[in-house]
Each structure stands twice: as structure tokens, then as C-alpha cells.
Design a protein around this motif. Structure first.
Motif, PDB file in Angstrom:
ATOM      1  N   THR A  21       0.831  -1.207   0.000  1.00 40.50           N
ATOM      2  CA  THR A  21       0.000   0.000   0.000  1.00 40.50           C
ATOM      3  C   THR A  21       0.865   1.256   0.000  1.00 40.50           C
ATOM      4  OG1 THR A  21      -1.758  -1.170   1.191  1.00 40.50           O
ATOM      5  CG2 THR A  21      -1.821   1.230   1.236  1.00 40.50           C
ATOM      6  N   GLY A  22       1.848   1.290   0.882  1.00 41.38           N
ATOM      7  CA  GLY A  22       2.743   2.433   0.925  1.00 41.38           C
ATOM      8  C   GLY A  22       3.554   2.582  -0.353  1.00 41.38           C
ATOM      9  N   TYR A  23       3.996   1.450  -0.912  1.00 37.89           N
ATOM     10  CA  TYR A  23       4.783   1.498  -2.140  1.00 37.89           C
ATOM     11  C   TYR A  23       3.983   2.109  -3.287  1.00 37.89           C
ATOM     12  CZ  TYR A  23       7.457  -0.145  -6.178  1.00 37.89           C
ATOM     13  OH  TYR A  23       8.181  -0.193  -7.346  1.00 37.89           O
ATOM     14  N   ARG A  24       2.727   1.719  -3.424  1.00 38.47           N
ATOM     15  CA  ARG A  24       1.901   2.228  -4.517  1.00 38.47           C
ATOM     16  C   ARG A  24       1.709   3.751  -4.402  1.00 38.47           C
ATOM     17  NH1 ARG A  24      -1.429  -1.373  -7.369  1.00 38.47           N
ATOM     18  NH2 ARG A  24      -3.172   0.090  -7.322  1.00 38.47           N
ATOM     19  N   VAL A  25       1.490   4.240  -3.184  1.00 34.93           N
ATOM     20  CA  VAL A  25       1.293   5.685  -3.001  1.00 34.93           C
ATOM     21  C   VAL A  25       2.571   6.443  -3.316  1.00 34.93           C
ATOM     22  CG1 VAL A  25       0.764   7.477  -1.323  1.00 34.93           C
ATOM     23  CG2 VAL A  25      -0.560   5.358  -1.331  1.00 34.93           C
ATOM     24  N   LEU A  26       3.694   5.971  -2.773  1.00 32.36           N
ATOM     25  CA  LEU A  26       4.961   6.687  -2.978  1.00 32.36           C
ATOM     26  C   LEU A  26       5.378   6.678  -4.446  1.00 32.36           C
ATOM     27  CD1 LEU A  26       6.987   5.467   0.139  1.00 32.36           C
ATOM     28  CD2 LEU A  26       5.919   7.694  -0.222  1.00 32.36           C
ATOM     29  N   ALA A  66      -8.046   5.431  -4.913  1.00 33.17           N
ATOM     30  CA  ALA A  66      -9.355   4.776  -4.820  1.00 33.17           C
ATOM     31  C   ALA A  66      -9.229   3.289  -4.540  1.00 33.17           C
ATOM     32  CB  ALA A  66     -10.157   5.010  -6.103  1.00 33.17           C
ATOM     33  N   THR A  67      -8.119   2.690  -4.960  1.00 28.96           N
ATOM     34  CA  THR A  67      -7.970   1.233  -4.802  1.00 28.96           C
ATOM     35  C   THR A  67      -7.113   0.846  -3.604  1.00 28.96           C
ATOM     36  OG1 THR A  67      -6.090   1.270  -6.337  1.00 28.96           O
ATOM     37  CG2 THR A  67      -8.282   0.809  -7.264  1.00 28.96           C
ATOM     38  N   LEU A  68      -6.803   1.792  -2.733  1.00 29.14           N
ATOM     39  CA  LEU A  68      -6.027   1.434  -1.535  1.00 29.14           C
ATOM     40  C   LEU A  68      -6.709   0.351  -0.697  1.00 29.14           C
ATOM     41  CD1 LEU A  68      -4.590   4.856  -0.290  1.00 29.14           C
ATOM     42  CD2 LEU A  68      -3.416   3.013  -1.504  1.00 29.14           C
ATOM     43  N   PRO A  69      -8.045   0.383  -0.529  1.00 26.36           N
ATOM     44  CA  PRO A  69      -8.666  -0.718   0.230  1.00 26.36           C
ATOM     45  C   PRO A  69      -8.498  -2.086  -0.423  1.00 26.36           C
ATOM     46  CG  PRO A  69     -10.158   1.170   0.081  1.00 26.36           C
ATOM     47  CD  PRO A  69      -9.026   1.441  -0.861  1.00 26.36           C
ATOM     48  N   LYS A  70      -8.267  -2.112  -1.729  1.00 20.64           N
ATOM     49  CA  LYS A  70      -8.133  -3.388  -2.429  1.00 20.64           C
ATOM     50  C   LYS A  70      -6.812  -4.092  -2.128  1.00 20.64           C
ATOM     51  CE  LYS A  70     -11.923  -3.670  -4.928  1.00 20.64           C
ATOM     52  NZ  LYS A  70     -12.849  -4.834  -4.830  1.00 20.64           N
ATOM     53  N   VAL A  71      -5.809  -3.338  -1.709  1.00 22.64           N
ATOM     54  CA  VAL A  71      -4.494  -3.941  -1.458  1.00 22.64           C
ATOM     55  C   VAL A  71      -4.178  -3.991   0.032  1.00 22.64           C
ATOM     56  CG1 VAL A  71      -3.517  -3.395  -3.702  1.00 22.64           C
ATOM     57  CG2 VAL A  71      -3.426  -1.689  -1.903  1.00 22.64           C
ATOM     58  N   ARG A  72      -5.214  -4.086   0.828  1.00 20.96           N
ATOM     59  CA  ARG A  72      -5.010  -4.194   2.279  1.00 20.96           C
ATOM     60  C   ARG A  72      -4.929  -5.631   2.755  1.00 20.96           C
ATOM     61  NH1 ARG A  72      -9.104   0.532   4.632  1.00 20.96           N
ATOM     62  NH2 ARG A  72      -7.835   2.311   3.925  1.00 20.96           N
ATOM     63  N   SER A  73      -5.447  -6.579   1.970  1.00 16.33           N
ATOM     64  CA  SER A  73      -5.433  -7.980   2.364  1.00 16.33           C
ATOM     65  C   SER A  73      -5.636  -8.850   1.145  1.00 16.33           C
ATOM     66  CB  SER A  73      -6.534  -8.269   3.397  1.00 16.33           C
ATOM     67  OG  SER A  73      -7.814  -8.108   2.817  1.00 16.33           O
ATOM     68  N   ALA A  74      -5.342 -10.141   1.304  1.00 20.49           N
ATOM     69  CA  ALA A  74      -5.524 -11.078   0.198  1.00 20.49           C
ATOM     70  C   ALA A  74      -6.990 -11.234  -0.160  1.00 20.49           C
ATOM     71  CB  ALA A  74      -4.925 -12.435   0.578  1.00 20.49           C
ATOM     72  N   ALA A  75      -7.870 -11.127   0.826  1.00 26.37           N
ATOM     73  CA  ALA A  75      -9.300 -11.302   0.561  1.00 26.37           C
ATOM     74  C   ALA A  75      -9.849 -10.169  -0.301  1.00 26.37           C
ATOM     75  CB  ALA A  75     -10.071 -11.389   1.879  1.00 26.37           C
ATOM     76  N   LEU A 121       3.926  -6.884  -7.984  1.00 23.47           N
ATOM     77  CA  LEU A 121       4.075  -7.368  -6.606  1.00 23.47           C
ATOM     78  C   LEU A 121       2.736  -7.800  -6.015  1.00 23.47           C
ATOM     79  CD1 LEU A 121       6.632  -4.797  -5.153  1.00 23.47           C
ATOM     80  CD2 LEU A 121       7.033  -7.184  -5.781  1.00 23.47           C
ATOM     81  N   ALA A 122       1.659  -7.134  -6.398  1.00 27.01           N
ATOM     82  CA  ALA A 122       0.337  -7.555  -5.923  1.00 27.01           C
ATOM     83  C   ALA A 122       0.023  -8.966  -6.398  1.00 27.01           C
ATOM     84  CB  ALA A 122      -0.729  -6.570  -6.409  1.00 27.01           C
TER      85      ALA A 122
END
Length: 415
Positions: A21-26, A66-75, A121-122
Motif C-alpha cells: 500500500t505504501g509502495y503504490r502511493v509513494l 481509490a484502490t487502496l482498500p483493495k491492497v489491504r489484504s488477500a481477501a 508485486l500484488a
């Protein structure tokens, strides 16, 4: 009656998702700043069509946040999202020569720059090295096509992303295997503590009372002696059940600092998941007593629940025959063997045995105990039941259930 089911929730990989998540933002911020302040090799603004570049980067900015919640967990990171995210990265790569006509002449960054690696990486964190190889291959092809006449540096960068993503995916798979091992260790630890606690409680109460009833009944004699004998049998059966390790878990074992949480929850018997498999030992252990010995493997003997119940019913029928035909003083033995391709249960007694031809005669007279209760059940499971008896030397009933046959039969019935 409710059964119990293990629920294992793993959390070691959560730091990887937080890092992603941090990597995508930076990297998104880096791509935007690079487009704003970046210059070409002549010190000029690098984009001949800046509106293409900034339109894409504006979309990338919105998409990333907008997609930060999508990369918070595998589910939450679904296959559909991964596919869309990869398309966004590939689109940025292919739009680079449209916005910067000199990008094919000079090795410069693409529009998404190193943000593209976050998409790969995702895939790696979600599905392991195979998924990483799939995504990085598309990225490599897009970079080569975008360059037109790729240089050595281009191939170097492509190979680096490909190898690094596969390596990370492999590490994730190894970490998940370690998590499962840790969860199993925590579960065994919780089961051992619970079994020890129950053994102490039962020994201090029920078992001592049963032992006292047995001693007093034997001393008094008469009907009390029979009561004492029954109490003795129940004491042996209860000791066997407690010591066998088949007591359901009731405690929660947690070690969140190490990343694994093992819980037990009650579920209804009708639940498809809880009824899927069953440990055969749990169904046969109650048969153990003063006149019935029970020998079992140290590990669970797992069968489809319906097959395990049918096999246990066949064992019960064999023990009924021992009680009826072998006499009150006969001893019985139950042996469970878990072979790679089949489960074998042997029921043996030291009674007078069965005279030759007696089973065929009983079946002709309409007495179908062995034919239906034992052989019929095993035949329905795709197994066999063999009765070996020598007059004066007891009887042995060997029940065999092929594991593969049971699984295919269950799948066929589901269809």
C-alpha cells in the motif's frame, strides 16, 4: 448435536500488504513529480504531447488512492482487481511513446515509471511465484514493444523485474507454508493443555467414583458385583477416550505477535464443511472397555463423514456378534491401520470361532447380520469385509475401505 471446527486465520503476510500500500502511493507521487519536473537529454520538457501524459497521470493518481482498500489484504485483492490494475500499468507503458516521441530513442522512464512494479508485486503476494511470472511477462513484453529497438539496459531492467517478482512470490509461498506449520503447532499445544486439564478433572471425580463402585460391588457380590463390573468397563472406556486425544478443543490459542491465530468455534452438524470429513478414531474409541482393546494410529484417520459412520457401524455389528456368539468371557480387539491407499479395521476375538459353513447357512435362513450389516456396508463403500474363523481359535473380521474409491463415490453422489 453441535460439532467443532477449527478456524485458522493467518496474519504474517499482512505486513506485506501494508508495505505494498505504501509502495503504490509513494511510486505514484514519484511518477507525477517525474512528469512535472523531468527533462529530456537536451534539458527541455520531455513531453511533446503533455496532455496525454498528464491525463494518464491524473487517472493514475485517482486510481491509486481509490484502490487502496483493495491492497489491504488477500481477501480484498480479487482477481478482477489484479487484472484491471495490470491493464492500467500496461496502458501507461504503451502510452509513453505517444506522449514522448523520443522515448524510443533515449532510454527514459515510462509514464507509470516504477509504479508498474507494484502491480506485479500484488500478483506475487496474492498468488505466489506463478502469478508473479504471469504478470511480469506481460510487463516485460510491453516494455520491449514500447522501446521499439530495446537496448541492453531495457533487457536488464525487464529481467530484473521478472526475477525479483518471481523470487518475492516464492518467498510468499514459503511464508504461507511456515504459517500453516505454526498454526498446527499452536493447535496441538492448545489441545494438549485442554486434554491435561480434562484428565485432571475427570480423574479427581468420575474415574475415582467408578473405581470405588467397582471395588465395593465386587466385595458385596450378587447384583452389586454385576454393577461393579459395568462400572469397571465404563472406567476403562473413559480413560481410553481421555488419553486418546480425541477430546474437542474448547480453548483459544493465540500468538498474534508471530502472525498466527488459531480459534475453535461451534458449528451446526448440518454445516457442509463440518460434515465433510471425520476422524474414524473418534467413532471407534467408545467401544474400548474392560473386554475390548482398541489400538489406533497416533495421527487422525480421516475419512468422509458418511464413510466413517458406515465403517464404524460395521465394527459395531462385528462386536455385537462377539457379545452374542462368543460368550460373556470373550475378549475382543480392534485394530485400526491407516495405509496410504486404504483404511483397514480388524476386529478379532478369542471365542469358540464359527463352524465351517455356518455363515452360509445363517444367510440361507434369513439371518443377514454379517451379509448386510458388515459386508453390505463395506460393499457400498467400495471396500471388502473378510471373515476368518477357525473353530476353537476365535474369529477375525477384516474391513478394508479404499480411500480413492470413497472419494470418487462421494463426488459421484454429489453430482
Amino acid at each position: 448435536m453441535a460439532k467443532r471446527e477449527r478456524v485458522v486465520r493467518m496474519s504474517v503476510e499482512q505486513p506485506l500488504w501494508r508495505a505494498l500500500t505504501g509502495y503504490r502511493v509513494l511510486t505514484m507521487v514519484y511518477a507525477v513529480l517525474l512528469a512535472i519536473f523531468g527533462k529530456d537529454n537536451f534539458g527541455q520538457q520531455r513531453f511533446e504531447r503533455p496532455w496525454v501524459a498528464f491525463a494518464y497521470l491524473a487517472f493514475l493518481f485517482v486510481w491509486t488512492l481509490a484502490t487502496l482498500p483493495k491492497v489491504r489484504s488477500a481477501a480484498s485483492c480479487t482477481k478482477r482487481f489484479l487484472g484491471a490494475d495490470l491493464v492500467v500499468a500496461l496502458t501507461g507503458i504503451m502510452l509513453t511513446p505517444v506522449a514522448d516521441v523520443h522515448s524510443q530513442t533515449f532510454d527514459g522512464p515510462t509514464l507509470p515509471s516504477i509504479w508498474t512494479a507494484g502491480s506485479v508485486l500484488a500478483f506475487a503476494i496474492k498468488g505466489g511465484w506463478r502469478w508473479a511470472a504471469f504478470a511480469s511477462t506481460f510487463v516485460a513484453a510491453a516494455n520491449i514493444i514500447q522501446r521499439g529497438d530495446p537496448s541492453r539496459d531495457t533487457f536488464h531492467n525487464v529481467l530484473l523485474v521478472w526475477v525479483a517478482s518471481i523470487a518475492i512470490g516464492y518467498v510468499v509461498e514459503v511464508a504461507r507454508a511456515s504459517e500453516r506449520t505454526l498454526a498446527r503447532a499452536l493447535e496441538i499445544e492448545a489441545a494438549t493443555r485442554e486434554r491435561e486439564r480434562l484428565a485432571r478433572d475427570i480423574h479427581d471425580s468420575v474415574l475415582q467414583v467408578l473405581a470405588m463402585v467397582q471395588r465395593r460391588g465386587t466385595a458385596i457380590g450378587g447384583e452389586a458385583a454385576e454393577l461393579g463390573r459395568m462400572a469397571g468397563e465404563q472406567e476403562v472406556a473413559l480413560r481410553t477416550l481421555v488419553s486418546s486425544g480425541l477430546v474437542p478443543l474448547t480453548r483459544v490459542s493465540e500468538d498474534a505477535a508471530e502472525g498466527a491465530v488459531v480459534r475453535t468455534v461451534d458449528v451446526d452438524e448440518e454445516s457442509p464443511d463440518s460434515a465433510a470429513t471425520c476422524d474414524l478414531r473418534a467413532l471407534l474409541a467408545p467401544h474400548a472397555g474392560a473386554r475390548t482393546s482398541f489400538a489406533e494410529p497416533g495421527a487422525p484417520v480421516v475419512l468422509p463423514a458418511e464413510a466413517a459412520r458406515e465403517l464404524a457401524a460395521a465394527v459395531s455389528a462385528a462386536l455385537d456378534n462377539v457379545r452374542v456368539h462368543a460368550g460373556d468371557g470373550a475378549q475382543a480387539w480392534i485394530l485400526v491401520e491407516d495405509e496410504p491407499g486404504e483404511v483397514i479395521v480388524t476386529v478379532r476375538d478369542d471365542g469358540p470361532g464359527i463352524p465351517e459353513g455356518r455363515l452360509a447357512q445363517a444367510e440361507g435362513e434369513g439371518r443377514m447380520g454379517v451379509a448386510l450389516s458388515i459386508r453390505g456396508r463395506l460393499r457400498d463403500l467400495g471396500g471388502t469385509a473378510e471373515v476368518i474363523s477357525v473353530p476353537g481359535q476365535g474369529t477375525e473380521v477384516e474391513l478394508k475401505v479404499p480411500k480413492a474409491q470413497v472419494s470418487r463415490g462421494k463426488a459421484g453422489s454429489a453430482r
